[in-house]
Design an enzyme around this catalytic site. Structure first.
Site, PDB file in Angstrom:
ATOM      1  CG  HIS A  42      41.080  38.388  30.197  1.00  0.00           C
ATOM      2  ND1 HIS A  42      40.439  38.388  31.414  1.00  0.00           N
ATOM      3  CD2 HIS A  42      40.547  37.352  29.496  1.00  0.00           C
ATOM      4  CE1 HIS A  42      39.545  37.410  31.452  1.00  0.00           C
ATOM      5  NE2 HIS A  42      39.598  36.765  30.296  1.00  0.00           N
ATOM      6  CB  CYS A  52      37.601  41.832  36.547  1.00  0.00           C
ATOM      7  SG  CYS A  52      39.238  41.604  35.830  1.00  0.00           S
TER       8      CYS A  52
END
Length: 268
Positions: free
Chosen positions: A160, A251
């Site tokens: 990401h 996260c």
């Protein structure tokens, strides 16, 4: 009030999705203990932590950052790039709808919150293996009424955009990003001061900042020292088990302000 939504580690996390790391056995009890310390740190930093129960059928569900993008006005529920993870949005939405109006992405869009780096009213969105052009466009469409700017950033070699980039805020009057330039096209970050992670800590660009504190994985001491030099109060946490599932420090939580107004739901 600063609010942080978290979710307990799934007992099936060893079946998690992986893109760039070789599969290693995750010690589930140890991962759970590390996650509880993470939640305790969030609380210590002033967040009201809403800890959701584990999802036994959803190995990656601890990573609550990915199914939603939350700004002051709305929460955009994402259509995750990993098809196995798409059911995660449903139960998370039941909680988020208490805090924000919801808007839902539709096929063919894919987007994961780990690809979204917010700097004020600009959202940089990673063009990655998990987030496509339609996802970037639907996010921009959802946020356009609220005057946010959405900018795509090509990502390479990592999961990401947040694996490669974190916004540190204004430091001595300069908008500052912590980056690994090998993993993101930093041309899109023109106008920002770029602080490079140490060459021997390529995964260290993902940090979570709250107030004057920066939460950093304890296996990145060089990055911790650098952040301390920039004026941050560093909170070093052991995240080693969840890192085996390609996790970074951001996260496992959705952090946002809550002003007490409760909301409804819309669909894109």
């Amino acid at each position: 009030m600063l609010t942080a939504i978290t979710r307990a580690v799934s007992p099936t996390i060893n079946r998690c999705e992986l893109s760039f790391r070789p599969r290693q056995v995750i010690d589930v009890p140890r991962a759970g203990e590390q996650h509880r310390r993470y939640e305790a740190c969030l609380a210590e930093l002033g967040a009201a932590v809403i800890s959701l129960p584990a999802e036994p059928d959803l190995p990656d569900a601890v990573f609550v950052e990915d199914p939603a993008v939350v700004v002051e006005e709305v929460a955009v529920m994402a259509r995750l790039g990993a098809a196995s993870r798409r059911p995660e949005a449903g139960s998370l939405a039941l909680v988020l709808r208490q805090f924000r109006p919801l808007r839902w992405m539709q096929a063919p869009a894919t987007l994961e919150g780990g690809d979204v780096v917010r700097a004020g009213r600009t959202l940089f969105v990673g063009a990655s293996g998990r987030t496509n052009a339609a996802g970037v466009e639907q996010l921009a469409e959802a946020l356009r009424p609220f005057d946010y700017e959405v900018k795509p950033v090509p990502v390479r070699g990592c999961l990401h955009l947040k694996s490669a980039c974190s916004y540190l805020g204004e430091i001595l009057g300069e908008r500052t990003m912590l980056v690994n330039r090998e993993w993101a096209d930093c041309a899109a970050l023109d106008g920002y001061r770029l602080v490079d992670v140490p060459a021997d800590e390529p995964e260290a660009a993902n940090v979570l900042t709250i107030g004057d504190a920066a939460m950093v994985a304890d296996c990145f001491p060089g990055t911790a020292r650098m952040l301390e030099g920039l004026g941050w109060r560093v909170k070093a946490l052991d995240n080693s088990e969840l890192m085996k599932a390609e996790a970074g420090m951001t996260c496992s939580s959705l952090v946002f302000e809550y002003d007490g107004e409760r909301c409804g739901t819309t669909t894109l």
